[in-house]
Design a protein around this motif. Structure first.
Motif, PDB file in Angstrom:
ATOM      1  N   LEU A 224       6.536   4.933  10.172  1.00  0.00           N
ATOM      2  CA  LEU A 224       7.778   5.259   9.468  1.00  0.00           C
ATOM      3  C   LEU A 224       7.512   5.597   8.005  1.00  0.00           C
ATOM      4  O   LEU A 224       8.041   6.580   7.474  1.00  0.00           O
ATOM      5  N   MET A 225       6.694   4.783   7.361  1.00  0.00           N
ATOM      6  CA  MET A 225       6.397   5.023   5.950  1.00  0.00           C
ATOM      7  C   MET A 225       5.594   6.302   5.749  1.00  0.00           C
ATOM      8  O   MET A 225       5.878   7.075   4.831  1.00  0.00           O
ATOM      9  N   ASP A 226       4.591   6.522   6.594  1.00  0.00           N
ATOM     10  CA  ASP A 226       3.806   7.753   6.478  1.00  0.00           C
ATOM     11  C   ASP A 226       4.691   8.988   6.632  1.00  0.00           C
ATOM     12  O   ASP A 226       4.588   9.947   5.855  1.00  0.00           O
TER      13      ASP A 226
ATOM     14  N   ASN B   8       0.820  -1.209   0.000  1.00  0.00           N
ATOM     15  CA  ASN B   8       0.000   0.000   0.000  1.00  0.00           C
ATOM     16  C   ASN B   8       0.857   1.262   0.000  1.00  0.00           C
ATOM     17  O   ASN B   8       0.641   2.169  -0.809  1.00  0.00           O
ATOM     18  N   LYS B   9       1.838   1.330   0.892  1.00  0.00           N
ATOM     19  CA  LYS B   9       2.673   2.534   1.018  1.00  0.00           C
ATOM     20  C   LYS B   9       3.550   2.736  -0.220  1.00  0.00           C
ATOM     21  O   LYS B   9       3.769   3.866  -0.647  1.00  0.00           O
ATOM     22  N   ILE B  10       4.025   1.652  -0.807  1.00  0.00           N
ATOM     23  CA  ILE B  10       4.832   1.757  -2.022  1.00  0.00           C
ATOM     24  C   ILE B  10       4.009   2.345  -3.160  1.00  0.00           C
ATOM     25  O   ILE B  10       4.484   3.192  -3.916  1.00  0.00           O
ATOM     26  N   ASN B  11       2.770   1.929  -3.276  1.00  0.00           N
ATOM     27  CA  ASN B  11       1.912   2.466  -4.327  1.00  0.00           C
ATOM     28  C   ASN B  11       1.568   3.927  -4.090  1.00  0.00           C
ATOM     29  O   ASN B  11       1.479   4.705  -5.043  1.00  0.00           O
ATOM     30  N   ILE B  12       1.404   4.332  -2.841  1.00  0.00           N
ATOM     31  CA  ILE B  12       1.190   5.749  -2.530  1.00  0.00           C
ATOM     32  C   ILE B  12       2.434   6.551  -2.922  1.00  0.00           C
ATOM     33  O   ILE B  12       2.330   7.600  -3.557  1.00  0.00           O
TER      34      ILE B  12
ATOM     35  N   SER C 251       7.944   9.200   6.149  1.00  0.00           N
ATOM     36  CA  SER C 251       8.877   9.291   5.023  1.00  0.00           C
ATOM     37  C   SER C 251       8.197   9.828   3.769  1.00  0.00           C
ATOM     38  O   SER C 251       8.757  10.676   3.064  1.00  0.00           O
ATOM     39  N   ILE C 252       7.010   9.337   3.494  1.00  0.00           N
ATOM     40  CA  ILE C 252       6.262   9.810   2.321  1.00  0.00           C
ATOM     41  C   ILE C 252       5.945  11.295   2.470  1.00  0.00           C
ATOM     42  O   ILE C 252       6.109  12.072   1.524  1.00  0.00           O
ATOM     43  N   GLU C 253       5.525  11.705   3.657  1.00  0.00           N
ATOM     44  CA  GLU C 253       5.216  13.118   3.885  1.00  0.00           C
ATOM     45  C   GLU C 253       6.463  13.992   3.730  1.00  0.00           C
ATOM     46  O   GLU C 253       6.404  15.060   3.105  1.00  0.00           O
ATOM     47  N   ALA C 254       7.606  13.548   4.263  1.00  0.00           N
ATOM     48  CA  ALA C 254       8.852  14.317   4.131  1.00  0.00           C
ATOM     49  C   ALA C 254       9.264  14.432   2.668  1.00  0.00           C
ATOM     50  O   ALA C 254       9.653  15.509   2.208  1.00  0.00           O
ATOM     51  N   CYS C 255       9.180  13.340   1.935  1.00  0.00           N
ATOM     52  CA  CYS C 255       9.534  13.363   0.518  1.00  0.00           C
ATOM     53  C   CYS C 255       8.597  14.265  -0.272  1.00  0.00           C
ATOM     54  O   CYS C 255       9.027  14.967  -1.188  1.00  0.00           O
TER      55      CYS C 255
END
Length: 156
Positions: free
Chosen positions: A68-70, A32-36, A72-76
């Motif tokens: 962690l993924m949330d 899920n996180k990879i696709n987001i 990281s995605i937000e920072a990116c």
């Protein structure tokens, strides 16, 4: 029946990328996180070695990896240059998780600890939840920031 089939088909098409480990929780969460991340043009590099079963409950795995993924995605998403997330998950005698991501450096730090930058009500508890799970299992956590890269290392 046709409506049901269409619903199932739409759910199964949600994941363009799927991860396969011996843990369905990690598979679902990371897929899920990879696709987001993919939708946000974030490059993902993943290394997973699940040579033994993870001994901590799935809810705690979700807390750690999901937050962690949330984060990281937000920072990116806020970063203007090359956006990336590198993930390493190793399960042997211990669980080791390392997440490294690009970041714009807009961080809050107090008494040597990183704090959430989220100010909306109901947000900003992810770091606390991660720390709580790591402490619960007498684990180790280290967070570092340098040259537009945020790095989190966890060993449980």
């Amino acid at each position: 029946a046709i409506e049901y089939i269409n619903d199932v088909e739409s759910i199964s098409n949600v994941f363009d990328v799927c991860i396969y480990t011996n843990n369905i929780v990690i598979d679902s969460l990371l897929s899920n996180k990879i696709n987001i991340a993919k939708e946000k043009n974030i490059e993902m590099n993943i290394k997973i070695d699940m040579s033994s079963e993870i001994k901590i409950p799935n809810v705690d795995i979700c807390t750690i990896i999901g937050n962690l993924m949330d984060n990281s995605i937000e920072a990116c998403d806020k970063f203007k240059d090359k956006k990336f997330i590198d993930i390493i998950i190793i399960s042997s005698d211990q669980l080791v998780i390392r997440v490294k991501n690009s970041s714009n450096g807009c961080l809050k730090k107090e008494r040597g600890r990183f704090l959430s930058t989220k100010e909306e009500e109901g947000h900003g508890f992810g770091l606390i939840q991660i720390d709580s799970v790591v402490k619960k299992f007498d684990g180790y956590i280290n967070r570092e920031y340098s040259e537009n890269i945020f790095n989190t290392y966890i060993r449980i």
